[in-house]
Structure formats: structure tokens, C-alpha cells
Design an enzyme around this catalytic site. Structure first.
Site, mmCIF file in Angstrom:
data_model
loop_
_atom_site.group_PDB
_atom_site.id
_atom_site.type_symbol
_atom_site.label_atom_id
_atom_site.label_comp_id
_atom_site.label_asym_id
_atom_site.label_seq_id
_atom_site.Cartn_x
_atom_site.Cartn_y
_atom_site.Cartn_z
ATOM 1 C CG ASP A 78 37.695 39.624 43.382
ATOM 2 O OD1 ASP A 78 36.720 38.880 43.589
ATOM 3 O OD2 ASP A 78 38.826 39.186 43.113
ATOM 4 C CD GLU A 143 37.441 33.647 41.495
ATOM 5 O OE1 GLU A 143 37.584 32.534 40.964
ATOM 6 O OE2 GLU A 143 37.567 34.725 40.858
#
Length: 358
Positions: A78, A143
Site C-alpha cells: 500500500d 502498513e
């Protein structure tokens, strides 16, 4: 090598063109991309779901002595949101300029590192070399929003235990020279909602004990503390931002209209606590500040992490010795320091096991 370099400049932009940005991510394209990478490397891939639509992808290269503790190379899929009006190019175009620079959201944080893992394996395999230890390359989601629905349940799972991980290498930061920061620990994250209730009423009055008065007093405490921490950075060049505690006002909530004194203001404080701080004493300090600010002021913890020990960089850590020896051989100077933010390494270190995480 020219052919391998061409593979890199094709694979990296492909990964970057997948818009895996918050707040509404689909990881399907990332999974498809990684399946193709595993196929091209001739390596097995496994996909784990601990929450719906949150895949943890593992590409494994089996070593000659698979019974030994393995090496995990971790990266997240991400990236943070994009405000396109601040870009001079398409943030998902992965365009290359005449100097060879590639621009895209997620290029530095951290798709470049994940591609480097895979391309390093490709080069080693091409030399017909098999490493002693098994390598697991992990690709995790979310994350950037804490990792609580992916890496945290993953490292606590049976699937992770079966990987027999001894060393985790995670993201770091770029350097313009041969001095590389080595993050061996992380500060402790805390998010506090400080509730400041007070006497409400009409805005034309001078009421006592209002929410605003209490808000000012509590903010004064935090900002005086903030100045003390800033001085530590200014007065000692050896001190990095990871060595001090940061407190920052993020949100103020309260009020209904511009002529009414509200019954409460709520402050959101982002806090990153140095690993040398005694958490119990620190919390007691906050509670004392609330008492001094006025009656009824209290703290609600939106996020409250426990103290996580840093990785020991000493002669008893064989992974560190091997890592340092290789860096010395490459004439790379390592600068051990505490990471100023929070990364997935926190969850590996929190296992209190023989795992080394950097």
C-alpha cells in the site's frame, strides 16, 4: 546484465502503475502482479487472509539447509493517498525522465525495495547459486494505516511460525551517500483524545471554568514539553528525531456555533515516545497535567502501544555480525538509529523471540 536491467525497468513501473493507495484499496492487481513475478522466478507463492480483502503474499526461495532459521524480506503493497493537483506528472504513470528517474506514488515507500528483493534473487539464481538459508519475500497490505489487520495477525499465526523466521529485513530510508541509516528499533506510538469539559453558555458572557480555558492550559503543557525535546535535537548533533519524544496536536473538536461556549473541546494528540522513556511515569505526567488544567479533564487512549525492545546489535547477534561484515566489505557505513515513525518491524520485534528485525 543488460537483459536483467531491462527486466527491472519493466517490472518496477508495472508495480507502480497499480494504484494501491488509501483509502479504498483493492489488492487484486498487486496479487496478480506478484503471481507473475513468482512464476517468472520459478518460485512458489502462498497467499494468506487474516481479514477479508487483506492478502499477505509470500514468495519463497528454498535454501540448501531449510532447517535453519529463514530470512524474511518484508515490504508493503500500500501507499499513502494522492493529491493529484500537487503533481507535475501522472502519479500512476511511472514515467522515466532523461536521467533515469522514475516518478510515481509508492516509488520510495516502498515498492522500489520490494522490487529490489525480487531482482536480487533473479540475479543470484541466474548465477546458479543456492543460498544456505531459505528466503521468504513477504508483501503485506495496510502498513500505512497501522498493520493491525495484516502483519500483526500474520506474525502471531501458525503460518508464520512454520516459516521459521530468524531475521526480518524491512523498509528503511534513502541516503545520498554511502552512509546508510540502520533502524534497529522504533518509538512507541500513542494517540490520545484529551477531553476538556467546561461550563457552557452564551458567547457574550465571561463564564468560569470553560472548556476553552482548560484546552489552553493543557496545550501549554504539551508545547512546553515539545520545546524541551526540540532543544535536545538542536544541542546535540548525535541525537536524531528517533531519540526524542514528539507530541503534536492533530485535531480539535467541539463547538456548535459561533456565539455559544461549548460544553467540551476534545484534542487529538499524536505522540511518538522514545524507547528510553519510562511509560508508566510518562503516563502519570500526562494525568498530572490534566488535573492542573482543570476539573474533569481526562485522557482517552485511541492507541496505546506497549514498550517493544529494540534489536540488539552486539557480538551475540549472528545476523547483525553477518550484516555488518557485508556492509564493511561493500564500503558502506551503517548508522544505527531508532526509526522516527512506525513500521512492520514493530510486530516482529514484539514477539519477544529470537527474531532479529531491522
Amino acid at each position: 546484465m543488460e537483459d536483467l536491467d531491462q527486466v527491472v525497468v519493466e517490472n518496477f513501473p508495472r508495480y507502480l502503475r497499480i494504484p494501491s493507495v488509501h483509502s479504498n484499496i483493492s489488492y487484486d492487481e498487486c496479487v496478480g502482479f506478484l503471481k507473475n513475478q513468482a512464476r517468472g522466478l520459478g518460485l512458489p507463492i502462498s497467499i494468506h487472509y487474516f481479514f477479508p480483502k487483506k492478502p499477505v503474499v509470500i514468495i519463497t526461495w528454498k535454501g540448501k539447509e531449510p532447517h535453519l532459521p529463514s530470512i524474511m524480506l518484508n515490504g508493503h503493497m500500500d501507499a499513502v493517498p494522492v493529491f493529484e493537483n500537487g503533481w507535475t506528472c501522472d502519479p500512476f504513470g511511472a514515467e522515466m525522465d532523461d536521467k533515469g528517474n522514475i516518478y510515481a506514488r509508492g516509488a520510495q515507500d516502498m515498492k522500489c525495495v520490494s522490487i529490489q528483493y525480487l531482482e536480487a534473487i533473479r540475479r543470484i539464481k541466474k548465477e546458479n547459486v543456492t543460498l544456505k538459508r531459505t528466503i521468504h519475500v513477504s508483501f503485506v497490505p495496510d502498513e500505512e494505516i497501522g498493520g493491525f489487520k495484516d502483519i500483526k495477525p500474520f506474525v502471531e499465526s501458525e503460518a508464520f511460525k512454520k516459516l521459521n523466521v530468524g531475521f526480518v529485513l524491512n523498509e528503511g530510508s534513502a541516503s545520498l551517500n554511502n552512509v546508510l541509516p540502520l533502524y534497529y528499533g522504533e518509538r512507541i506510538r500513542g494517540v490520545m483524545l484529551i477531553h476538556c469539559p467546561g461550563q457552557p453558555g452564551h458567547g457574550s458572557l465571561l463564564l468560569e471554568h470553560t472548556a476553552g480555558e482548560k484546552l489552553i492550559k493543557i496545550l501549554d503543557k504539551f508545547y512546553k514539553f515539545r520545546e524541551q525535546e526540540k532543544k535536545k535535537l538542536e544541542e546535540d548533533s548525535r541525537v536524531t528525531i528517533g531519540d526524542v519524544t514528539t507530541v503534536n496536536l492533530a485535531v480539535i473538536e467541539g463547538g456548535v456555533q459561533n456565539n455559544i461556549i461549548p460544553p467540551e473541546f476534545t484534542l487529538t494528540i499524536d505522540c511518538r515516545i522514545a524507547i528510553t522513556v519510562n511509560l508508566k511515569e510518562f503516563e502519570e505526567t500526562f494525568n498530572e497535567w490534566c488535573k492542573e488544567a482543570g476539573e474533569g479533564v481526562w485522557i482517552e487512549y485511541q492507541q496505546k502501544e506497549s514498550q517493544v525492545p529494540a534489536t540488539k546489535l552486539d557480538e551475540f547477534n549472528s545476523y547483525w555480525i553477518a550484516f555488518k561484515k557485508t556492509a564493511d566489505h561493500m564500503d558502506v557505513q551503517l548508522k544505527p538509529q531508532i526509526l522516527m515513525a512506525m513500521s512492520d518491524s514493530l510486530f516482529a520485534n514484539a514477539l519477544h523471540s529470537p527474531i532479529t528485525a531491522c
